[in-house]
Scaffold this active site. Structure first.
Site, short mmCIF file in Angstrom:
data_model
loop_
_atom_site.label_atom_id
_atom_site.label_comp_id
_atom_site.label_asym_id
_atom_site.label_seq_id
_atom_site.Cartn_x
_atom_site.Cartn_y
_atom_site.Cartn_z
N ASN A 214 0.85 -1.19 0.00
CA ASN A 214 0.00 0.00 0.00
C ASN A 214 0.88 1.24 0.00
O ASN A 214 2.11 1.13 -0.07
CB ASN A 214 -0.95 -0.01 1.20
CG ASN A 214 -0.21 -0.18 2.51
OD1 ASN A 214 0.57 0.67 2.91
ND2 ASN A 214 -0.43 -1.31 3.18
N ASP A 283 -4.61 -6.49 4.58
CA ASP A 283 -5.71 -7.32 5.08
C ASP A 283 -5.66 -8.73 4.49
O ASP A 283 -6.12 -9.68 5.12
CB ASP A 283 -7.06 -6.68 4.72
CG ASP A 283 -7.28 -5.37 5.45
OD1 ASP A 283 -6.86 -5.27 6.62
OD2 ASP A 283 -7.86 -4.44 4.86
N LYS A 293 9.28 -16.56 -10.63
CA LYS A 293 8.53 -15.48 -11.25
C LYS A 293 7.39 -16.06 -12.09
O LYS A 293 7.61 -16.95 -12.91
CB LYS A 293 9.46 -14.63 -12.12
CG LYS A 293 8.74 -13.47 -12.82
CD LYS A 293 9.69 -12.70 -13.71
CE LYS A 293 8.94 -11.62 -14.48
NZ LYS A 293 9.82 -10.88 -15.40
N PHE A 327 -4.89 2.94 14.68
CA PHE A 327 -5.12 3.97 13.67
C PHE A 327 -6.19 3.50 12.70
O PHE A 327 -6.31 2.30 12.42
CB PHE A 327 -3.83 4.27 12.90
CG PHE A 327 -2.94 5.28 13.57
CD1 PHE A 327 -2.81 6.55 13.05
CD2 PHE A 327 -2.25 4.95 14.72
CE1 PHE A 327 -1.99 7.49 13.67
CE2 PHE A 327 -1.43 5.88 15.36
CZ PHE A 327 -1.30 7.15 14.82
N LYS A 341 -14.29 0.37 15.17
CA LYS A 341 -12.97 -0.29 15.21
C LYS A 341 -12.42 -0.28 16.63
O LYS A 341 -11.88 -1.29 17.10
CB LYS A 341 -12.01 0.43 14.26
CG LYS A 341 -10.63 -0.24 14.16
CD LYS A 341 -9.79 0.40 13.06
CE LYS A 341 -8.47 -0.34 12.90
NZ LYS A 341 -7.65 0.23 11.78
N LYS A 345 -11.89 -3.91 18.52
CA LYS A 345 -10.49 -4.31 18.71
C LYS A 345 -9.96 -3.97 20.10
O LYS A 345 -8.77 -4.16 20.37
CB LYS A 345 -9.64 -3.69 17.61
CG LYS A 345 -10.20 -4.09 16.22
CD LYS A 345 -9.28 -3.83 15.09
CE LYS A 345 -9.93 -4.31 13.79
NZ LYS A 345 -9.06 -4.20 12.62
#
Length: 406
Positions: A214, A283, A293, A327, A341, A345
């Protein structure tokens, strides 16, 4: 600042060894308890008896000369010291330290100690600037070894330049400053606390040359780690895919995948006071990772993904005394998703930002966040640099630890 401090003085074989007598004497005069280890070469320049008389303690030169059968000397000395000071530090001992060589009493003790180490180098000017010595000093500095820079002037070899061991008075002043900083640090709000921060985007391999990741730069996590360090904490930074310069004074563990991050967090978890999960953890991961490859074949490629372990949720279920900070990067309904969240959590604090807003999100030097606890929104902060925001979050966390002053 030196009264009652335990200083292990290492003396190695250079002409500047004669200055060790004055250094030892000045440390003792200021209230320090000094014990001395000499290398065999050092004894060619100054006698054991001299340093024994000045320190009022036995001098150690031989790893196998155990003066007390109830204790292993090099381990006992390594554990005893508040500071290990090597003066003079020759190119030889610097090289041994960098390479992890333990072939005499001093180098063996240096490997065994967890005390801070300070070097006062002394050598020929050309030796001091030699690439090997420069590399070794850089390696030691990266490990947290402190350096008392040598002075410039006429050297014993006849050259003039940098390489002269700093004068004993100056070294004692540096040692005093070190213990003063330690004292001041002990008064900080996170002194004695263990803080773990995760940062960067995790990498999930598809094959040896491709991966899923990301846009996280790790800037927020690095800023939090620096802030925790400035507030006195013992900080471990678990860094995933990031290319930021390493922060000074902070232990950094490099890792790649979500599973590696989970394993690294668990290794620290039992001794952690505050965990800040600022990393952007993938995730999902590829169900199957090719060891070669993957070659282009056909118009489409189907990649099956499976869910990664939810690190924050897992830790929320396991926590006992730890303060857990999460976060949430959202694009809409910020408060709704943040509170959901936090509750799912079992976080103590949740830092949420809308990454669609200007100045917030991945890769920026600023951020715009709301901070939530179990009661709801506790603080909505304006646009701040990530450095400023990191300090605000860690100050808030420190205030919520058991025993924190109101």
């Amino acid at each position: 600042m030196l009264n009652g401090k335990k200083i292990l003085l290492g003396v190695t074989g250079g002409i500047a060894a004669f200055k060790a007598a004055s250094l030892c004497s000045k440390l003792v005069q200021q209230g320090a308890e000094v014990r001395v280890i000499m290398t065999e070469s050092a004894t060619k320049f100054i006698t054991e008896l001299t340093l024994q008389s000045l320190s009022k303690n036995p001098v150690y030169t031989d790893t196998f000369d155990e003066k007390n059968p109830a204790a292993i000397a090099h381990i006992n000395l390594a554990d005893w010291a508040d500071l290990v000071l090597i003066a003079p530090a020759t190119a030889n001992i610097i090289g041994k330290m960098a390479a992890g060589i333990a072939d005499d009493m001093l180098s063996t003790t240096l490997l065994a100690t967890q005390a801070p180490i300070m070097l006062a180098p002394a050598m020929n000017v050309h030796m001091y600037v030699h690439p090997a010595v420069s590399r070794n000093l850089a390696e030691l500095a990266a490990r947290g070894v402190m350096l008392v820079e040598p002075g410039e002037g006429l050297l014993a070899c006849g050259y003039t330049g940098k390489g002269r061991m700093e004068e004993p008075e100056s070294i004692v002043a540096v040692v005093n400053s070190f213990f003063k900083r330690l004292y001041e640090r002990s008064q900080l709000p996170l002194s004695g606390k263990k803080v773990v921060v995760t940062a960067g985007g995790t990498v999930e391999r598809i094959d040896p040359v491709r991966y899923i990741s990301n846009d996280s730069s790790g800037k927020m996590g690095f800023a939090l780690a620096k802030a925790a360090h400035e507030l006195g904490a013992d900080v471990t930074l678990l860094a995933a895919n990031t290319h930021l310069p390493l922060p000074a004074g902070i232990r950094v563990v490099h890792l790649e995948s979500a599973q590696e991050m989970y394993d690294a967090v668990l290794a620290e978890w039992s001794v952690t006071d505050i965990l800040v999960k600022a990393a952007a953890v993938a995730d999902y991961r590829a169900k199957e990772v090719s060891d070669r490859k993957i070659k282009k074949s056909g118009e489409t490629l189907t990649l099956e993904l499976v869910k990664n372990i939810d690190i924050l949720e897992s830790l929320g279920k396991q926590k006992t005394k730890q303060l857990l900070i999460g976060f949430a990067a959202e694009t809409n309904d910020l408060e709704k998703y943040a509170m959901d969240k936090l509750q799912r959590k079992n976080c103590d604090l949740l830092i949420a930002n809308d990454v669609t807003r200007e100045g917030a999100g991945f890769g920026t030097d600023t951020n715009l966040v709301n901070i939530y606890d179990t009661t709801g929104l506790i603080e909505s902060l304006p646009l701040l640099s990530k450095e400023e925001l990191g300090m605000r979050i860690m100050e808030l966390a420190a205030a919520r630890l058991p025993g924190a002053q109101e």
